[in-house]
Design an enzyme around this catalytic site. Structure first.
Site, PDB file in Angstrom:
ATOM      1  N   ASP A   1      83.573  38.712  26.188  1.00 45.65           N
ATOM      2  CA  ASP A   1      82.828  37.782  25.335  1.00 45.65           C
ATOM      3  C   ASP A   1      83.148  37.980  23.858  1.00 45.65           C
ATOM      4  O   ASP A   1      82.235  38.088  23.022  1.00 45.65           O
ATOM      5  CB  ASP A   1      81.307  37.942  25.564  1.00 45.65           C
TER       6      ASP A   1
ATOM      7  N   GLU B   1      78.693  27.282  29.042  1.00 49.54           N
ATOM      8  CA  GLU B   1      78.079  28.376  28.272  1.00 49.54           C
ATOM      9  C   GLU B   1      78.993  28.778  27.126  1.00 49.54           C
ATOM     10  O   GLU B   1      79.985  28.106  26.844  1.00 49.54           O
ATOM     11  CB  GLU B   1      77.820  29.575  29.196  1.00 49.54           C
TER      12      GLU B   1
HETATM   13  C1  6LW Z   1      77.986  35.998  29.216  1.00 49.18           C
HETATM   14  C2  6LW Z   1      78.193  34.649  29.765  1.00 49.18           C
HETATM   15  C3  6LW Z   1      78.687  34.945  31.105  1.00 49.18           C
HETATM   16  O1  6LW Z   1      76.842  36.020  28.449  1.00 49.18           O
HETATM   17  O2  6LW Z   1      78.735  36.291  31.323  1.00 49.18           O
HETATM   18  O3  6LW Z   1      78.786  34.131  33.247  1.00 49.18           O
HETATM   19  C4  6LW Z   1      77.836  36.820  30.451  1.00 49.18           C
HETATM   20  N1  6LW Z   1      78.826  34.066  31.986  1.00 49.18           N
HETATM   21  O4  6LW Z   1      79.001  33.860  28.980  1.00 49.18           O
HETATM   22  C5  6LW Z   1      78.025  38.286  30.259  1.00 49.18           C
HETATM   23  O5  6LW Z   1      79.302  38.624  29.801  1.00 49.18           O
END
Ligand code: 6LW
Length: 528
Positions: A15, A187
């Protein structure tokens, strides 16, 4: 022109988020239940990233105690505005709503100290913050759709943040649910303004195999956003699993001082089958603009193994963060404990540590006496020389850690029973079940323990310092990565000491821990 080999941050650095201030770049990544949290890296060329501190580095700043593996700190965003560095992030799985969820921290110096958290009245994860040219500030993030049309549909929201009160104000705008119909987990949103147009960069498909990068644009920050017809603009999911890098996504953009654009993003490098023990790593990708849209890795369309970085000073390949070989001294920023500061149970001593054993075990979501570093290389020896006189049932040694439920321990112990001989034992805790891998007697005094990873074979060795070590057990690494265990993490290797629940005064003298990438191959490069 300099060639940099991807990933620029090997090991569990997922991330990534990046910002630029003049000629300096700053980057942060997720750290989940590890402490200190949210490492801050500095670079002047996007190639060599030096860690300069952590956003979360003191007791009382955040409460991670009790948070199980793969909860904790998710997906920070770093930005610079008005002489201040801003990080927004989520503390996941903190049951007390006043001390969990989305928060904001600021600093004048990115190396720290960072402020205490300002809790934000926003649900969901992956917050980001956008400073518009007119001085207004916009927070955005993702959450499960309130009125979903399909399973695991999320929605990206945008809401204004009052810069002075640091509170969300005005109406919330739901602006995006993903580029593709039925897509899961839209996301990791980041907003930018380029030549007057607002761009919303997102991840979708989930952070595993189907991960992808999509982009939309609008005339107004609150939308309506129109998706790029080229979406997803970057993914590796169509390449299949038998490929060098999978799961690319969660990108953040940055413009360099001469107007070129770059993305940092996460991806995984499988080896020994579809397993990626090093976790989700940080990669660098060139970006160009065509017809008002960003093009990722133009002409190639996938994360390049090597990137030509025109702004970088010449430096040899393989000098990126993580190639450091040898003793990891106590002041090295790679050290992490679990959930709380290591100072609660460890004191620097020469090149190593004095570790006060704790009743807490590695199977608990508490604060065991644990100090470790990321496994950043497929082939690596992690070696600790220690002195301990454990009481019956106590253990001190090395652990290869995925989580409370999945880890491998190589430790000095005594007993139990009349044949209370001192020995080194190896145990694989697999899905919460403990499996003995072997043991052998060991003399009083100093012991050297080694985890020797060669691809997916992890050999656990023990012996007296200087003498040839003997094998205590062997583990198939494929049982430890998140493809097998679930969760979001790559592996850590570290020292630990537990009395398995009993009161204890036992102290472990850890002379040093050595991290030796490419050991046995004579190579010490980031890609080894
Ligand atoms: C992060 C999100 C994700 O917040 O994994 O599945 C999480 N998606 O973008 C943790 O790295």
């Amino acid at each position: 022109m300099t060639t940099v080999r991807n990933p620029v941050l090997p090991g569990c650095y997922p991330d990534p988020s990046v910002c630029r201030v003049g000629d300096d770049y700053y980057l942060v990544t997720s750290t989940f239940e590890y402490f200190p949290g949210l490492p801050v890296f500095h670079s002047r060329d996007l190639v060599a990233w030096e860690q300069i501190g952590h956003v979360v580095d003191r007791a009382g700043q955040l409460d991670l105690d009790g948070i199980a593996s793969s909860g904790g700190l998710y997906a920070p965003t770093i930005r610079y505005d008005g002489g201040t560095f801003w990080v927004v992030c989520t503390l996941v799985d903190q049951q007390d709503p006043d001390r969990g969820g989305n928060f904001l921290m600021t600093a004048q110096d990115p190396a720290g100290p960072w402020s205490d958290p300002v809790w934000l009245d926003a649900d969901g994860i992956d917050p980001s913050i956008f400073f518009d040219d007119d001085g207004r500030v916009w927070l955005h993030g993702t959450r499960l759709a309130r009125e979903p049309q399909w399973h695991d549909q999320t929605e990206i929201w945008v809401r204004e943040l009052d810069r002075e009160t640091r509170r969300l104000v005005g109406r919330e705008h739901v602006v995006w649910t993903g580029a593709l119909r039925d897509v899961v987990w839209s996301e990791a949103p980041h907003l930018y303004r380029v030549d007057g147009t607002y761009y919303l960069l997102t991840a979708e498909g989930g952070t595993e195999f189907h991960h992808a990068v999509s982009v939309a644009r609008a005339e107004s920050v609150t939308g309506p956003y129109t998706g790029n017809r080229a979406n997803p603009v970057l993914t590796h999911r169509h390449l299949g699993r038998d490929v060098d890098v999978v799961g690319v996504g969660h990108a953040d953009l940055v413009e360099d001082p001469v107007g070129r654009w770059w993305a940092v993003l996460l991806g995984m490098r499988p080896y020994g089958g579809y397993h990626y023990n090093l976790g989700r790593e940080t990669f660098l990708v060139p970006v160009s603009w065509e017809d008002g849209w960003p093009v990722f890795a133009p002409g190639e369309g996938r994360v390049p193994a090597e990137v030509e970085v025109p702004v970088a000073a010449p430096r040899p390949l393989g000098t990126a963060q993580g190639s450091t070989s040898g003793v990891v001294p106590p002041d090295d920023l790679r050290w992490t404990s679990l959930r709380r500061p290591a100072a609660e149970f460890a004191t620097p001593a020469g090149q190593g540590w004095t570790v006060r054993m704790r009743p807490t075990t590695l199977a608990e979501a508490g604060v065991p006496a644990f100090l470790g570093v990321r496994q950043q290389h497929r082939d690596v020896d992690v070696r600790a020389t220690l002195r301990v006189e454990p009481a019956a049932g106590e253990e001190a040694g090395l652990v290869v850690r995925q989580s409370e439920q999945d880890h491998v321990r190589l430790f000095v112990t005594t007993g139990p029973g009349p044949a209370a001989a001192r020995r080194v034992a190896a145990v694989h805790r697999r899905g919460g079940v403990e499996v003995d891998l072997g043991s052998l007697p060991v003399d009083e005094g100093r012991v050297t323990l080694t985890v020797r990873a060669r691809g997916q074979e992890y050999v656990l060795l023990a012996g007296t310092p200087g003498a040839a070590p003997a094998t205590v057990g062997v583990v198939d690494g494929r049982t430890l990565d998140s493809v097998t265990t679930g969760g979001f993490l790559g592996l850590w290797v570290g020292v630990y000491a537990t009395s398995n629940g009993r009161p204890t005064d036992t102290v472990v003298d850890v002379e040093h821990l050595e991290y030796l990438p490419g050991a046995g191959t004579g190579r010490a490069t980031a890609e080894a």
